[in-house]
Design a protein around this motif. Structure first.
Motif, short mmCIF file in Angstrom:
data_model
loop_
_atom_site.label_atom_id
_atom_site.label_comp_id
_atom_site.label_asym_id
_atom_site.label_seq_id
_atom_site.Cartn_x
_atom_site.Cartn_y
_atom_site.Cartn_z
N ILE A 193 34.68 25.16 25.38
CA ILE A 193 35.11 23.85 24.85
C ILE A 193 36.42 23.42 25.52
CG2 ILE A 193 36.01 22.67 22.80
CD1 ILE A 193 34.01 24.42 21.17
N LEU A 194 37.38 24.33 25.54
CA LEU A 194 38.68 24.01 26.14
C LEU A 194 38.53 23.68 27.62
CD1 LEU A 194 40.99 26.72 24.50
CD2 LEU A 194 40.49 24.41 23.70
N SER A 195 37.70 24.44 28.31
CA SER A 195 37.50 24.22 29.74
C SER A 195 36.82 22.88 30.01
CB SER A 195 36.65 25.35 30.32
OG SER A 195 36.38 25.13 31.69
N LYS A 196 35.77 22.57 29.27
CA LYS A 196 35.03 21.32 29.50
C LYS A 196 35.88 20.10 29.21
CE LYS A 196 30.28 22.96 28.70
NZ LYS A 196 29.07 22.81 27.85
N LEU A 197 36.74 20.20 28.20
CA LEU A 197 37.55 19.05 27.80
C LEU A 197 38.93 19.03 28.46
CD1 LEU A 197 36.67 18.88 23.99
CD2 LEU A 197 35.62 17.65 25.90
N GLY A 198 39.21 20.04 29.28
CA GLY A 198 40.49 20.08 29.97
C GLY A 198 41.66 20.28 29.03
N LEU A 199 41.46 21.10 28.01
CA LEU A 199 42.48 21.34 27.00
C LEU A 199 43.13 22.70 27.20
CD1 LEU A 199 40.50 20.06 23.87
CD2 LEU A 199 42.12 18.78 25.30
N ARG A 200 44.40 22.80 26.82
CA ARG A 200 45.13 24.04 27.03
C ARG A 200 44.86 25.08 25.94
NH1 ARG A 200 49.32 21.79 27.17
NH2 ARG A 200 49.93 21.97 25.01
N ASP A 201 44.79 24.63 24.68
CA ASP A 201 44.62 25.60 23.61
C ASP A 201 44.04 24.94 22.36
OD1 ASP A 201 46.72 24.23 22.34
OD2 ASP A 201 48.24 25.57 23.14
N ARG A 202 43.97 25.70 21.29
CA ARG A 202 43.33 25.24 20.05
C ARG A 202 44.08 24.06 19.43
NH1 ARG A 202 40.06 29.80 18.04
NH2 ARG A 202 40.15 29.00 15.91
N VAL A 203 45.40 24.05 19.58
CA VAL A 203 46.17 22.93 19.03
C VAL A 203 45.69 21.62 19.63
CG1 VAL A 203 48.43 21.83 18.96
CG2 VAL A 203 48.23 24.25 18.42
N GLN A 204 45.56 21.58 20.95
CA GLN A 204 45.10 20.36 21.60
C GLN A 204 43.68 20.01 21.15
OE1 GLN A 204 45.63 20.82 25.90
NE2 GLN A 204 47.48 19.57 25.72
N ALA A 205 42.85 21.03 20.92
CA ALA A 205 41.48 20.78 20.46
C ALA A 205 41.47 20.16 19.07
CB ALA A 205 40.68 22.07 20.46
N VAL A 206 42.32 20.66 18.19
CA VAL A 206 42.40 20.12 16.82
C VAL A 206 42.87 18.67 16.85
CG1 VAL A 206 43.59 20.29 14.61
CG2 VAL A 206 42.76 22.36 15.73
N VAL A 207 43.95 18.41 17.60
CA VAL A 207 44.49 17.05 17.69
C VAL A 207 43.44 16.10 18.26
CG1 VAL A 207 46.21 15.60 18.82
CG2 VAL A 207 46.89 17.80 17.84
N LEU A 208 42.76 16.54 19.33
CA LEU A 208 41.74 15.70 19.95
C LEU A 208 40.60 15.38 18.99
CD1 LEU A 208 40.54 14.37 22.52
CD2 LEU A 208 39.40 16.55 22.97
N ALA A 209 40.20 16.37 18.20
CA ALA A 209 39.09 16.15 17.26
C ALA A 209 39.41 15.04 16.28
CB ALA A 209 38.79 17.44 16.51
N TYR A 210 40.68 14.92 15.87
CA TYR A 210 41.09 13.85 14.97
C TYR A 210 41.26 12.53 15.69
CZ TYR A 210 41.73 16.96 11.04
OH TYR A 210 41.50 17.83 10.02
N GLU A 211 41.93 12.57 16.84
CA GLU A 211 42.25 11.32 17.53
C GLU A 211 41.00 10.63 18.06
OE1 GLU A 211 45.21 12.49 20.40
OE2 GLU A 211 46.84 12.08 19.00
N THR A 212 39.96 11.39 18.35
CA THR A 212 38.72 10.78 18.85
C THR A 212 37.76 10.44 17.72
OG1 THR A 212 37.68 12.94 19.15
CG2 THR A 212 38.84 12.01 21.05
N GLY A 213 38.11 10.82 16.49
CA GLY A 213 37.24 10.53 15.37
C GLY A 213 36.10 11.51 15.21
N LEU A 214 36.10 12.62 15.97
CA LEU A 214 35.05 13.63 15.80
C LEU A 214 35.07 14.16 14.38
CD1 LEU A 214 32.83 15.42 17.07
CD2 LEU A 214 34.63 17.07 17.60
N ILE A 215 36.27 14.28 13.83
CA ILE A 215 36.42 14.68 12.44
C ILE A 215 37.47 13.77 11.82
CG2 ILE A 215 38.18 16.42 12.95
CD1 ILE A 215 37.00 18.09 10.65
N SER A 216 37.29 13.42 10.58
CA SER A 216 38.24 12.54 9.90
C SER A 216 38.98 13.32 8.83
CB SER A 216 37.50 11.36 9.26
OG SER A 216 36.61 11.81 8.26
N PRO A 217 40.19 12.87 8.45
CA PRO A 217 40.93 13.57 7.41
C PRO A 217 40.11 13.79 6.15
CG PRO A 217 42.34 11.99 8.48
CD PRO A 217 40.96 11.77 9.04
N GLY A 218 39.29 12.84 5.80
CA GLY A 218 38.47 12.97 4.60
C GLY A 218 37.38 14.00 4.73
N GLY A 219 37.17 14.50 5.96
CA GLY A 219 36.10 15.46 6.15
C GLY A 219 36.52 16.88 5.98
N LEU A 220 37.70 17.10 5.39
CA LEU A 220 38.23 18.45 5.30
C LEU A 220 38.06 19.10 3.93
CD1 LEU A 220 41.53 18.07 7.30
CD2 LEU A 220 39.44 19.18 8.02
#
Length: 226
Positions: free
Chosen positions: A195-222
């Motif tokens: 996942i990190l490699s395909k999306l060009g992300l450095r670590d899990r923090v960037q993956a979490v932030v990206l998931a929210y900023e792109t709308g893949l997951i919403s705050p209400g979905g937690l």
């Protein structure tokens, strides 16, 4: 990652720097330099190339957010930044995470937890305290249409990888992901790495932030996650 682990401590309080230096040194971690503000921190990282930086947010001349941004945008090594804060819900922390920090710690962290955190991020993982991280991102993460468009390549992820990313964004550890998905820890680690490699992300923090900023997951979905 051969050789001793090396760190830089950036905090405008000399007593805090001294305390952290003693804790790290007692566990065999070399403190390559200390810095009293963000500008000194950036210079120290460029001259000593440490594995990890312990970075205070509120400092004179240049704060920890800008220092983190400069360190991570211009880095040619594998330096990781851990943000130090006195508050567990501080919008400055979110800004630092988006600037490239690999996680954050409260300043009253125990010596054992501090050492473990430094070693964790040096290994290439991200420092995410699930409950605090979820609350932090829920409160401050924007829905960024530009980033959503930029990362339409989420379509490159397999259905399983999308599932892993959604669950990862709730703050689950690899062990928890493995349990939830009935997979081995090794398989989960492989999915996360892809996942990190395909999306060009450095670590899990960037993956979490990206998931929210792109709308893949919403705050209400937690609800009920983790």
């Amino acid at each position: 990652m051969s050789g001793p682990l090396r760190a830089v401590i950036a905090d405008d309080q000399a007593l805090v720097r001294t305390g952290f230096r003693m804790i790290l040194a007692a566990d065999g971690i070399e403190v390559a330099a200390e810095a009293a503000d963000g500008a000194e921190a950036v210079a120290a990282v460029r001259s000593t190339r440490p594995d990890v930086v312990l970075m205070d947010i509120r400092m004179p001349r240049m704060d920890g957010i800008e220092a983190t941004r400069q360190i991570m945008s211009g880095r040619t090594n594998e330096t990781r930044v851990i943000i130090l804060t006195t508050y567990d819900l501080d919008h400055y922390v979110y800004a630092a995470l988006t600037a490239g920090a690999s996680g954050f710690l409260l300043k009253d962290v125990s010596p054992e937890h501090l050492v473990a955190a430094v070693r964790l991020v040096r290994s290439g993982d991200a420092l995410l305290a699930p409950t605090i991280t979820r609350r932090l991102i829920e409160r401050f993460a924007p829905r960024d249409e530009a980033k959503a468009d930029l990362h339409r390549d989420l379509s490159e992820l397999t259905p399983r990888e999308l599932e892993v990313l959604r669950l990862l964004a709730t703050g689950l550890s690899n062990a928890e992901l493995a349990d939830r998905l009935t997979l081995s820890a090794t398989t989960v680690k492989t999915h996360v790495a892809r996942i990190l490699s395909k999306l060009g992300l450095r670590d899990r923090v960037q993956a979490v932030v990206l998931a929210y900023e792109t709308g893949l997951i919403s705050p209400g979905g937690l609800s009920g996650a983790g």
